[in-house]
Each structure stands twice: as structure tokens, then as C-alpha cells.
Design a protein around this motif. Structure first.
Motif, PDB file in Angstrom:
ATOM      1  N   ALA A 120       0.842  -1.185   0.000  1.00  0.00           N
ATOM      2  CA  ALA A 120       0.000   0.000   0.000  1.00  0.00           C
ATOM      3  C   ALA A 120       0.883   1.243   0.000  1.00  0.00           C
ATOM      4  O   ALA A 120       1.975   1.241   0.569  1.00  0.00           O
ATOM      5  CB  ALA A 120      -0.907   0.012   1.226  1.00  0.00           C
ATOM      6  N   THR A 121       0.401   2.285  -0.655  1.00  0.00           N
ATOM      7  CA  THR A 121       1.090   3.576  -0.640  1.00  0.00           C
ATOM      8  C   THR A 121       0.235   4.562   0.140  1.00  0.00           C
ATOM      9  O   THR A 121      -0.972   4.378   0.275  1.00  0.00           O
ATOM     10  CB  THR A 121       1.317   4.111  -2.067  1.00  0.00           C
ATOM     11  OG1 THR A 121       0.070   4.221  -2.737  1.00  0.00           O
ATOM     12  CG2 THR A 121       2.247   3.200  -2.855  1.00  0.00           C
ATOM     13  N   LEU A 137      -4.197   4.895   3.260  1.00  0.00           N
ATOM     14  CA  LEU A 137      -3.470   3.892   2.487  1.00  0.00           C
ATOM     15  C   LEU A 137      -4.242   3.547   1.222  1.00  0.00           C
ATOM     16  O   LEU A 137      -5.465   3.458   1.235  1.00  0.00           O
ATOM     17  CB  LEU A 137      -3.255   2.627   3.316  1.00  0.00           C
ATOM     18  CG  LEU A 137      -2.286   2.751   4.478  1.00  0.00           C
ATOM     19  CD1 LEU A 137      -2.227   1.440   5.248  1.00  0.00           C
ATOM     20  CD2 LEU A 137      -0.905   3.138   3.998  1.00  0.00           C
ATOM     21  N   ASN A 138      -3.515   3.338   0.146  1.00  0.00           N
ATOM     22  CA  ASN A 138      -4.078   2.965  -1.137  1.00  0.00           C
ATOM     23  C   ASN A 138      -3.401   1.662  -1.566  1.00  0.00           C
ATOM     24  O   ASN A 138      -2.185   1.642  -1.773  1.00  0.00           O
ATOM     25  CB  ASN A 138      -3.812   4.084  -2.161  1.00  0.00           C
ATOM     26  CG  ASN A 138      -4.408   3.787  -3.500  1.00  0.00           C
ATOM     27  OD1 ASN A 138      -5.483   3.234  -3.600  1.00  0.00           O
ATOM     28  ND2 ASN A 138      -3.700   4.167  -4.541  1.00  0.00           N
ATOM     29  N   LEU A 139      -4.170   0.568  -1.662  1.00  0.00           N
ATOM     30  CA  LEU A 139      -3.588  -0.713  -2.070  1.00  0.00           C
ATOM     31  C   LEU A 139      -3.041  -0.620  -3.486  1.00  0.00           C
ATOM     32  O   LEU A 139      -3.666  -0.021  -4.359  1.00  0.00           O
ATOM     33  CB  LEU A 139      -4.627  -1.819  -1.995  1.00  0.00           C
ATOM     34  CG  LEU A 139      -5.151  -2.178  -0.609  1.00  0.00           C
ATOM     35  CD1 LEU A 139      -6.164  -3.297  -0.695  1.00  0.00           C
ATOM     36  CD2 LEU A 139      -4.018  -2.573   0.314  1.00  0.00           C
ATOM     37  N   VAL A 140      -1.869  -1.221  -3.693  1.00  0.00           N
ATOM     38  CA  VAL A 140      -1.253  -1.223  -5.022  1.00  0.00           C
ATOM     39  C   VAL A 140      -0.874  -2.650  -5.396  1.00  0.00           C
ATOM     40  O   VAL A 140      -0.557  -3.463  -4.540  1.00  0.00           O
ATOM     41  CB  VAL A 140      -0.016  -0.300  -5.087  1.00  0.00           C
ATOM     42  CG1 VAL A 140      -0.417   1.150  -4.966  1.00  0.00           C
ATOM     43  CG2 VAL A 140       1.012  -0.648  -4.040  1.00  0.00           C
ATOM     44  N   ARG A 141      -0.936  -2.945  -6.664  1.00  0.00           N
ATOM     45  CA  ARG A 141      -0.608  -4.278  -7.169  1.00  0.00           C
ATOM     46  C   ARG A 141       0.680  -4.288  -7.992  1.00  0.00           C
ATOM     47  O   ARG A 141       1.222  -5.336  -8.281  1.00  0.00           O
ATOM     48  CB  ARG A 141      -1.755  -4.807  -8.041  1.00  0.00           C
ATOM     49  CG  ARG A 141      -3.099  -4.798  -7.341  1.00  0.00           C
ATOM     50  CD  ARG A 141      -3.362  -6.130  -6.701  1.00  0.00           C
ATOM     51  NE  ARG A 141      -4.714  -6.160  -6.163  1.00  0.00           N
ATOM     52  CZ  ARG A 141      -4.981  -6.289  -4.876  1.00  0.00           C
ATOM     53  NH1 ARG A 141      -4.015  -6.409  -4.005  1.00  0.00           N
ATOM     54  NH2 ARG A 141      -6.217  -6.316  -4.446  1.00  0.00           N
ATOM     55  N   ASP A 182       6.280   7.997  -2.458  1.00  0.00           N
ATOM     56  CA  ASP A 182       7.234   8.389  -1.425  1.00  0.00           C
ATOM     57  C   ASP A 182       7.394   7.292  -0.381  1.00  0.00           C
ATOM     58  O   ASP A 182       8.469   7.112   0.172  1.00  0.00           O
ATOM     59  CB  ASP A 182       6.782   9.676  -0.729  1.00  0.00           C
ATOM     60  CG  ASP A 182       6.913  10.889  -1.630  1.00  0.00           C
ATOM     61  OD1 ASP A 182       7.825  10.909  -2.478  1.00  0.00           O
ATOM     62  OD2 ASP A 182       6.104  11.817  -1.480  1.00  0.00           O
ATOM     63  N   GLU A 183       6.295   6.584  -0.104  1.00  0.00           N
ATOM     64  CA  GLU A 183       6.327   5.553   0.926  1.00  0.00           C
ATOM     65  C   GLU A 183       5.436   4.388   0.516  1.00  0.00           C
ATOM     66  O   GLU A 183       4.289   4.586   0.144  1.00  0.00           O
ATOM     67  CB  GLU A 183       5.841   6.137   2.251  1.00  0.00           C
ATOM     68  CG  GLU A 183       5.882   5.181   3.411  1.00  0.00           C
ATOM     69  CD  GLU A 183       5.420   5.840   4.700  1.00  0.00           C
ATOM     70  OE1 GLU A 183       6.279   6.415   5.385  1.00  0.00           O
ATOM     71  OE2 GLU A 183       4.215   5.788   4.981  1.00  0.00           O
ATOM     72  N   THR A 184       5.990   3.189   0.569  1.00  0.00           N
ATOM     73  CA  THR A 184       5.218   1.982   0.311  1.00  0.00           C
ATOM     74  C   THR A 184       5.318   1.101   1.549  1.00  0.00           C
ATOM     75  O   THR A 184       6.404   0.862   2.063  1.00  0.00           O
ATOM     76  CB  THR A 184       5.750   1.217  -0.913  1.00  0.00           C
ATOM     77  OG1 THR A 184       5.775   2.092  -2.042  1.00  0.00           O
ATOM     78  CG2 THR A 184       4.873   0.018  -1.234  1.00  0.00           C
ATOM     79  N   LEU A 185       4.176   0.642   2.009  1.00  0.00           N
ATOM     80  CA  LEU A 185       4.087  -0.193   3.203  1.00  0.00           C
ATOM     81  C   LEU A 185       3.744  -1.613   2.781  1.00  0.00           C
ATOM     82  O   LEU A 185       2.837  -1.818   1.965  1.00  0.00           O
ATOM     83  CB  LEU A 185       3.010   0.358   4.130  1.00  0.00           C
ATOM     84  CG  LEU A 185       2.672  -0.446   5.367  1.00  0.00           C
ATOM     85  CD1 LEU A 185       3.836  -0.426   6.338  1.00  0.00           C
ATOM     86  CD2 LEU A 185       1.434   0.135   6.033  1.00  0.00           C
TER      87      LEU A 185
END
Length: 73
Positions: free
Chosen positions: A43-44, A51-55, A62-65
Motif C-alpha cells: 500500500a502507498t 493507504l491505497n492498495l497497489v498491485r 514516497d512511501e510503500t508499506l
């Protein structure tokens, strides 16, 4: 400087990379693929802090969790 934060059962670890450094960028993309391949959710953060889920790997984030999937039982 962009950050990838990996949360797991031992706590969290931070991996920093410079988006203008092609070697660092490639390493961050490989880490993204490895972690999501192992079942981590990525998520970013949005500008508002949500948080925005990313695939797929987003080199502009800037930040990915990364956090593990929950296991119920």
C-alpha cells in the motif's frame, strides 16, 4: 528519498532508495516483486495519509508499506 517499510512478525524494517539511482530503483522493484510474491500486501500513502492498495511497483511513491496477510483461525 523514497521508503519501503516491511512489517512482519519481528517488527518493521525500512529500506530507502533514491528514485534517480537506477540501481537502487531496480533493487526496490525487485523487493516489491519478492514481497508481494510471498503474499505481502502493498500500500502507498495518499497525501491525506490514507493507504491505497497497489498491485504494481510505483516508482513515484514516497512511501510503500508492506504487511503480511492476516491468517484467521
Amino acid at each position: 528519498m523514497a521508503t519501503q517499510i516491511v512489517m512482519d512478525r519481528t517488527g518493521d524494517s525500512k529500506h530507502f532508495f533514491d528514485r534517480t539511482d537506477l540501481v537502487g530503483l531496480a533493487k526496490a522493484e525487485r523487493r516489491f516483486g519478492k514481497l508481494t510474491g510471498q503474499g505481502f500486501t502493498a500500500a502507498t500513502r495518499t497525501p491525506s495519509g490514507d493507504l491505497n492498495l497497489v498491485r504494481t511497483f510505483d516508482p513515484t511513491a514516497d512511501e510503500t508499506l508492506f504487511y503480511p496477510r492476516l491468517v484467521g483461525g
